[in-house]
Design a protein around this motif. Structure first.
Motif, PDB file in Angstrom:
ATOM      1  N   ALA A 119      -8.464  -8.287  -4.979  1.00  0.00           N
ATOM      2  CA  ALA A 119      -9.643  -7.562  -5.483  1.00  0.00           C
ATOM      3  C   ALA A 119     -10.819  -7.768  -4.532  1.00  0.00           C
ATOM      4  O   ALA A 119     -11.555  -6.820  -4.222  1.00  0.00           O
ATOM      5  CB  ALA A 119      -9.987  -8.030  -6.898  1.00  0.00           C
ATOM      6  N   GLY A 145      -7.064  -2.114  -1.653  1.00  0.00           N
ATOM      7  CA  GLY A 145      -7.967  -0.970  -1.703  1.00  0.00           C
ATOM      8  C   GLY A 145      -7.593   0.227  -0.860  1.00  0.00           C
ATOM      9  O   GLY A 145      -8.392   1.158  -0.736  1.00  0.00           O
ATOM     10  N   THR A 183      -4.819  -2.023  -7.542  1.00  0.00           N
ATOM     11  CA  THR A 183      -5.700  -1.746  -6.404  1.00  0.00           C
ATOM     12  C   THR A 183      -5.140  -2.305  -5.102  1.00  0.00           C
ATOM     13  O   THR A 183      -5.340  -1.724  -4.038  1.00  0.00           O
ATOM     14  CB  THR A 183      -7.079  -2.427  -6.625  1.00  0.00           C
ATOM     15  OG1 THR A 183      -7.495  -2.255  -7.970  1.00  0.00           O
ATOM     16  CG2 THR A 183      -8.121  -1.908  -5.669  1.00  0.00           C
ATOM     17  N   ASN A 214       0.827  -1.215   0.000  1.00  0.00           N
ATOM     18  CA  ASN A 214       0.000   0.000   0.000  1.00  0.00           C
ATOM     19  C   ASN A 214       0.857   1.260   0.000  1.00  0.00           C
ATOM     20  O   ASN A 214       1.994   1.257   0.467  1.00  0.00           O
ATOM     21  CB  ASN A 214      -0.898   0.042   1.250  1.00  0.00           C
ATOM     22  CG  ASN A 214      -1.802  -1.160   1.358  1.00  0.00           C
ATOM     23  OD1 ASN A 214      -1.797  -1.852   2.369  1.00  0.00           O
ATOM     24  ND2 ASN A 214      -2.570  -1.426   0.341  1.00  0.00           N
ATOM     25  N   ALA A 220     -16.516   3.588  -5.997  1.00  0.00           N
ATOM     26  CA  ALA A 220     -15.412   2.860  -6.635  1.00  0.00           C
ATOM     27  C   ALA A 220     -15.905   1.551  -7.237  1.00  0.00           C
ATOM     28  O   ALA A 220     -16.765   0.877  -6.661  1.00  0.00           O
ATOM     29  CB  ALA A 220     -14.309   2.576  -5.618  1.00  0.00           C
ATOM     30  N   ALA A 262      -7.386   3.155  -3.106  1.00  0.00           N
ATOM     31  CA  ALA A 262      -8.720   3.266  -3.733  1.00  0.00           C
ATOM     32  C   ALA A 262      -9.693   3.959  -2.778  1.00  0.00           C
ATOM     33  O   ALA A 262     -10.541   4.750  -3.215  1.00  0.00           O
ATOM     34  CB  ALA A 262      -9.242   1.887  -4.123  1.00  0.00           C
ATOM     35  N   GLU A 279      -7.262  -4.618 -10.571  1.00  0.00           N
ATOM     36  CA  GLU A 279      -6.374  -5.508  -9.805  1.00  0.00           C
ATOM     37  C   GLU A 279      -6.417  -6.907 -10.433  1.00  0.00           C
ATOM     38  O   GLU A 279      -7.492  -7.447 -10.672  1.00  0.00           O
ATOM     39  CB  GLU A 279      -6.813  -5.553  -8.337  1.00  0.00           C
ATOM     40  CG  GLU A 279      -6.073  -6.559  -7.473  1.00  0.00           C
ATOM     41  CD  GLU A 279      -4.558  -6.405  -7.494  1.00  0.00           C
ATOM     42  OE1 GLU A 279      -4.055  -5.310  -7.237  1.00  0.00           O
ATOM     43  OE2 GLU A 279      -3.870  -7.407  -7.803  1.00  0.00           O
ATOM     44  N   THR A 329     -10.883   1.004 -10.686  1.00  0.00           N
ATOM     45  CA  THR A 329      -9.589   0.530 -10.193  1.00  0.00           C
ATOM     46  C   THR A 329      -9.400  -0.931 -10.591  1.00  0.00           C
ATOM     47  O   THR A 329     -10.335  -1.734 -10.520  1.00  0.00           O
ATOM     48  CB  THR A 329      -9.441   0.773  -8.663  1.00  0.00           C
ATOM     49  OG1 THR A 329      -8.164   0.277  -8.244  1.00  0.00           O
ATOM     50  CG2 THR A 329     -10.531   0.116  -7.843  1.00  0.00           C
ATOM     51  N   VAL A 337     -14.198  -1.965  -8.540  1.00  0.00           N
ATOM     52  CA  VAL A 337     -12.973  -2.766  -8.661  1.00  0.00           C
ATOM     53  C   VAL A 337     -13.160  -3.718  -9.840  1.00  0.00           C
ATOM     54  O   VAL A 337     -14.101  -4.513  -9.869  1.00  0.00           O
ATOM     55  CB  VAL A 337     -12.699  -3.583  -7.383  1.00  0.00           C
ATOM     56  CG1 VAL A 337     -11.413  -4.402  -7.527  1.00  0.00           C
ATOM     57  CG2 VAL A 337     -12.633  -2.664  -6.160  1.00  0.00           C
ATOM     58  N   ALA A 355     -10.246  -5.720  -1.497  1.00  0.00           N
ATOM     59  CA  ALA A 355     -10.477  -4.290  -1.793  1.00  0.00           C
ATOM     60  C   ALA A 355     -11.967  -3.979  -1.754  1.00  0.00           C
ATOM     61  O   ALA A 355     -12.381  -2.968  -1.173  1.00  0.00           O
ATOM     62  CB  ALA A 355      -9.894  -3.937  -3.169  1.00  0.00           C
ATOM     63  N   ARG A 356     -12.780  -4.834  -2.358  1.00  0.00           N
ATOM     64  CA  ARG A 356     -14.238  -4.596  -2.337  1.00  0.00           C
ATOM     65  C   ARG A 356     -14.746  -4.564  -0.887  1.00  0.00           C
ATOM     66  O   ARG A 356     -15.536  -3.718  -0.525  1.00  0.00           O
ATOM     67  CB  ARG A 356     -14.964  -5.681  -3.141  1.00  0.00           C
ATOM     68  CG  ARG A 356     -14.722  -5.562  -4.628  1.00  0.00           C
ATOM     69  CD  ARG A 356     -15.643  -6.482  -5.441  1.00  0.00           C
ATOM     70  NE  ARG A 356     -15.185  -6.503  -6.821  1.00  0.00           N
ATOM     71  CZ  ARG A 356     -14.423  -7.459  -7.358  1.00  0.00           C
ATOM     72  NH1 ARG A 356     -14.083  -8.502  -6.637  1.00  0.00           N
ATOM     73  NH2 ARG A 356     -14.022  -7.374  -8.609  1.00  0.00           N
ATOM     74  N   GLU A 374      -7.432   3.956 -11.556  1.00  0.00           N
ATOM     75  CA  GLU A 374      -6.276   3.479 -10.789  1.00  0.00           C
ATOM     76  C   GLU A 374      -5.854   2.129 -11.336  1.00  0.00           C
ATOM     77  O   GLU A 374      -6.690   1.237 -11.499  1.00  0.00           O
ATOM     78  CB  GLU A 374      -6.627   3.345  -9.309  1.00  0.00           C
ATOM     79  CG  GLU A 374      -5.453   2.769  -8.488  1.00  0.00           C
ATOM     80  CD  GLU A 374      -5.811   2.542  -7.022  1.00  0.00           C
ATOM     81  OE1 GLU A 374      -5.112   3.081  -6.163  1.00  0.00           O
ATOM     82  OE2 GLU A 374      -6.788   1.807  -6.742  1.00  0.00           O
TER      83      GLU A 374
END
Ligand SMILES: C[S@@+](CC[C@H](N)C(=O)[O-])C[C@H]1O[C@@H](n2cnc3c(N)ncnc32)[C@H](O)[C@@H]1O
Length: 182
Positions: free
Chosen positions: A68, A40, A37, A11, A84, A43, A62, A60, A86, A71-72, A34
């Motif tokens: 991914a 996230g 990702t 990150n 956002a 993000a 990934e 974004t 993903v 990130a969600r 982006e």
């Protein structure tokens, strides 16, 4: 045993994320892409920035399915999932298929493939686009071709900000008649 680099989250440092947020909000970006990702972190900052500017949801990308999914989940927990989207897959392949225009692209994936992604995105960039790339100081060799590709583009002003791993920021001056596409 050395940790598998593909599993690392990598990150942004917080000061870099704060600067990214400021760049997007202060310049009123509305259509941000982006690339990279991870889980996230950046993000979430970009999604918060787009919420502030009234922009479209962040796109974004990934390639790692587990990241991914994380990130969600992290976007949801931060209350930013509305801001956002993903997309899972290889960014270079996806860049060919994405609709533009984007007025800001943040490159934070593998650096080596960034020049090919930039090439594919060129017809999809707003006149006054902001191109941002991390790792300009930490991975100078890997990012060199991307920096050269940006330098070769007309009408860009660029600088390398010594924050975190080194943030390269390039801005294309809009045409003098002010008819920038956004
Ligand atoms: C430096 S991390 C991104 C960190 C993230 N921007 C943040 O600050 O939270 C780079 C990510 O890019 C992903 N990646 C690398 N090459 C990619 C590619 N060609 N397409 C999509 N994702 C890629 C990696 O799986 C990794 O999760």
């Amino acid at each position: 045993m050395a940790a598998d680099r593909t599993q690392k989250l990598l990150n942004l440092e917080r000061p870099t994320a704060e600067l990214l947020f400021l760049l997007v909000t202060a310049s009123g970006r509305k259509r941000v892409l982006e690339i990279g990702t991870s889980n996230g972190y950046s993000a979430i900052w970009l999604a918060c920035a787009l919420k502030k500017t009234g922009g479209d949801p962040l796109t974004t990308i990934e390639q790692n399915a587990a990241k991914a999914a994380q990130a969600r989940e992290n976007l949801r927990r931060a209350g930013t999932q509305k801001y956002a989207q993903v997309i899972e897959g290889d960014a270079t392949r996806l860049c060919a298929a994405l609709d533009g225009p984007f007025d800001c692209v943040f490159f934070d994936a593998d650096r080596i493939s960034a020049p090919a992604q930039l090439e594919l995105l060129l017809p999809k960039l707003a006149d006054d686009v902001l191109l941002i790339a991390d790792n300009a100081r930490s991975h100078p060799q890997e990012i060199a071709d991307y920096l050269a590709a940006v330098e070769a583009l007309p009408q860009f002003d660029a600088t390398l900000i010594p924050v975190g791993k080194g943030l390269h920021v390039a801005y294309r001056r809009p045409p003098a008649n002010g008819n920038a596409t956004r």
